[in-house]
Each structure stands twice: as structure tokens, then as C-alpha cells.
Design an enzyme around this catalytic site. Structure first.
Site, PDB file in Angstrom:
ATOM      1  CG  ASP A  91     -21.841 -11.388  23.167  1.00  0.00           C
ATOM      2  OD1 ASP A  91     -22.775 -10.712  22.706  1.00  0.00           O
ATOM      3  OD2 ASP A  91     -21.124 -10.983  24.102  1.00  0.00           O
ATOM      4  CD  GLU A 149     -23.233  -5.695  25.179  1.00  0.00           C
ATOM      5  OE1 GLU A 149     -22.901  -4.636  25.718  1.00  0.00           O
ATOM      6  OE2 GLU A 149     -23.592  -6.698  25.816  1.00  0.00           O
TER       7      GLU A 149
END
Ligand SMILES: [Zn+2]
Ligand SMILES: [Zn+2]
Length: 403
Positions: A91, A149
């Protein structure tokens, strides 16, 4: 903090095997493609498609759509054996990129400002290399491409979906490209590497009134200030000084005018610590102090406290494996260093609670090339030479563990 200037030539002298080094242009290309299309947590659809398409192309079995956008790739060695996992996060962050590079983010307000594009590219290259060298290891390697995350915690739903089971993972390794360390340095240690991340939200209800008539009020600013001070005593006077911890009040909002005593105050903050035995301690001690101070002043409060990520705790044997592998590859003057703890957090910790493993930092800063901005900065970028080093460390760990 390490700040020794680095010899830019040392990477060429490092013992990265020739074949992995020949992958460098492709890895850089993948990383830059991913960098141009950054996506926020649980919405890594283009990223996930990119990864799946490559795995498909290379004939690597994989499962998609785990915890929204996660992918599990499985590569079997030449013979049955142990099960090893590599974890990469995918991400990006809600940041407007300020770098003027050809591979700049094409998504407004979203940027790979933490290096997760590099993590994904390293994991992809590791999968590619292993799939072409199945004779060099026994057993099974699982490559976990994890969403979200950055604060949303994609690791837990991946674990709940069973990525560590069937076959059961015996060891897991992950890395973070790290601009705190110069290129060519690896930060690895046994035990705590990164801190537990916990958060709180406190509202103090006093009694508002005239700034010149305090006897009719309960001043939420005064109560809040005493609480801010009292919270500092937890680290100073309650935590064992051998253990590191942080209590930060990040927000304190109260009041509307200079001559008005504030009715309510709103505070938020974060708590960090390494030693897992402090789990639940901070919330209890904080509430004790908040309750006592509010009661003393006749104020009331609402206190919310939640645990975001546990500390990242490395297993001794797997940390030793990563260290010995890294020492063979890195030839920088700094080399492999244990002085790399940070109070930052990572949801790799959830994987490490399930199976023994090691998370490590791969030095990626190169000040001479202007690649030394901190993580989460709009001009963050890293030296891509680190990418092949990451692949090499993963591959050598696997070849050592899965024999
Ligand atoms: Zn980050
Ligand atoms: Zn990160």
C-alpha cells in the site's frame, strides 16, 4: 542514528550473485510501474493485478483477493521439505508526491512514500528467481503480498484467511527499505525491532463560563494540562528505565475565545513500547491518572484506548540466519548493524506472533544522489540498488533454511 558517508562504489563490490544482478533493470521497471500507480490500503487493485499478471506469466500458482487485495504465491522446491514465507506490503500513503522524476505518481494525492513499491518488486523478483531455481531448495516458499500496512492492519485478515497454514509456515522473513540507514547497510537484531503502537482519545468535560469568573466553572484546559503533565510520569516514574517507551499527546483542542473558560477539551495521542509485558499496562495507568485528576477537579471524562500493532519481535534463530546471510553480501564500511531499533510500528508483528521470523531494515538512503528524505515525506525516494540486495538476502535465507 547512522550517518557515515558511504562509498558509492561499494555496492558494485558486493557479493550479489551475477544472475540476481542481471534482474536489476526489470526489478527497477516493476518498482517504477508500481510507483506510478500508488493505491491506499485495501484498495491496491491495480497493484494486485500487476503482481497477479506477473505470477501468471511465470507460471507461479497463486491465490488472489485475500483480505480484499492480498495475494499468496506458492513455489515448491525440487523435493518436499520445510515451509518458508516472505512477506511484502503493497500500500501507499495519502501524500502528494513532490519528486520530479519520470516515474512520479500519476494518482493525485497518493504516493508510495514508504517504499512498499520496492517491497512488492523485491518479493516479485524473489518469486521469479525461485521459480527458475527450484533445484536449489527443498520444501515450499510462500510469498505473501499484503494489503494495508499503513495503519489499517492488512496482516491480521491475511492470517485469518489462512496464509500461514496448509502447509504450515515454519519461518517468515520480511524487510523494510530504510532511509534511516545508508545504502548497503542492513539493520537486523534479535528481539524487539519496532515498537507496539497504541492510541488514545480523551474528552474532558468541565463546566464552561466567563474567563473572569472562574469560581463558577470547571476549567477543562487546566484539568487537561495537569493530565498531560501526569502522563509524562508514566515513562519517567513507572516504566522500568531499562525499557524504552513513549507517551505522546499529539492533539489538545479546547476553547473558543480569550475570555471564555473552555467547557470541554479533546486530547489524542500515541503510546509506544518494545517490551510486550507492558501490554494493557499503559491504558490502565493512564486511566488511573485521568480519573484521579478529573475527580479532584469535579470534571468527567471519556477515555478511549486501542492497541493498533504489537511490537515487532524477531526470533533469535531466524535473526541469526538473516544476519549471517547479510554479512556475506554486504561489504559497506557499516555492514550489518544491530543499532536499528525504532519506535515506529509495523503490522509484520502479527505474522511474528504466529511463527518465528525476522523483520529487518535494508539501508536505502543515498545522500549523494539526493535520496535521503525520510519515509512519509513528499520527496521520499530510495536508491534502487538496494532492490537486488533485498532479493539476494531473501533467496539466500530460503536456500539456507529449505535444504
Ligand atoms: Zn510507512
Ligand atoms: Zn512502511
Amino acid at each position: 542514528m547512522v550517518s557515515t558517508p558511504l562509498n558509492p562504489l561499494f555496492v558494485d563490490k558486493s557479493r550479489i550473485r551475477a544472475e540476481i544482478r542481471t534482474l536489476q533493470p526489470q526489478i527497477v521497471e516493476w518498482r517504477r510501474s508500481l510507483h506510478q500507480k500508488p493505491e491506499l490500503g485495501f484498495r491496491e487493485f491495480l497493484t494486485s493485478d500487476f503482481v497477479a499478471q506477473k505470477l501468471q506469466e511465470w507460471g507461479i500458482p497463486h491465490e488472489t483477493g485475500i483480505a480484499e487485495t492480498g495475494i499468496l504465491a506458492t513455489i515448491n522446491g525440487a523435493s518436499p521439505g520445510r515451509v518458508f514465507a516472505i512477506r511484502a506490503d503493497m500500500d501507499a500513503l495519502p501524500i502528494q508526491e513532490e519528486n520530479d522524476v519520470p516515474y512520479k505518481s500519476q494518482h493525485d494525492g497518493v504516493m508510495h512514500a514508504c517504499g512498499h513499491d520496492g517491497h512488492t518488486a523485491i518479493a516479485l523478483a524473489t518469486a521469479y528467481y525461485l521459480s527458475r531455481h527450484r533445484d536449489d531448495f527443498a520444501g515450499t516458499v510462500k510469498i505473501i503480498f499484503q494489503p494495508a500496512e499503513e495503519g489499517l492492519g492488512g496482516a491480521e485478515p491475511m492470517i485469518q484467511a489462512g496464509v500461514l497454514e496448509d502447509p504450515d509456515v515454519e519461518a517468515i522473513v520480511g524487510l523494510h527499505l530504510w532511509n534511516v540507514l545508508p545504502l548497503g547497510t542492513v539493520g537486523v537484531r534479535t528481539g524487539a525491532l519496532m515498537a507496539a503502537v497504541e492510541c488514545f482519545d480523551l474528552t474532558i468535560h468541565g463546566k464552561g463560563g466567563h474567563g473572569a469568573i472562574p469560581q463558577q466553572t470547571i476549567d477543562s484546559v487546566v484539568v487537561g494540562s495537569q493530565i498531560v503533565n501526569a502522563l509524562q510520569t508514566i515513562v519517567a516514574r513507572n516504566v522500568n528505565p531499562i525499557d524504552s517507551a513513549v507517551v505522546t499527546v499529539g492533539e489538545f483542542h479546547a476553547g473558543t475565545a480569550h475570555n471564555v473558560i473552555a467547557d470541554t477539551a479533546h486530547l489524542t495521542g500515541t503510546v509506544r513500547y518494545f517490551n510486550p509485558t507492558y501490554k494493557e499496562y499503559f491504558s490502565q495507568r493512564m486511566e488511573q491518572l485521568i480519573k484521579g485528576i478529573c475527580e479532584a477537579h469535579g470534571a468527567t471524562y471519556e477515555f478511549k484506548y486501542w492497541e493498533l500493532y504489537p511490537p515487532v519481535i524477531n526470533d533469535e534463530a531466524i535473526a541469526d540466519l538473516v544476519r549471517s546471510v547479510a554479512e556475506n553480501i554486504v561489504e559497506s564500511p557499516l555492514g550489518v548493524v544491530p543499532e536499528c531499533q525504532t519506535m515506529g510500528g509495523e503490522d509484520m508483528s502479527f505474522f511474528l506472533q504466529e511463527v518465528p521470523g525476522c523483520y529487518f531494515f535494508l539501508g536505502a538512503a543515498n545522500a549523494a544522489k539526493g535520496l535521503a528524505y525520510p519515509h512519509h515525506h513528499p520527496r521520499f525516494d530510495f536508491d534502487e540498488t538496494a532492490l537486488t540486495m533485498g532479493v539476494e538476502i531473501f533467496v539466500r535465507c530460503i536456500e539456507n533454511f529449505c535444504r
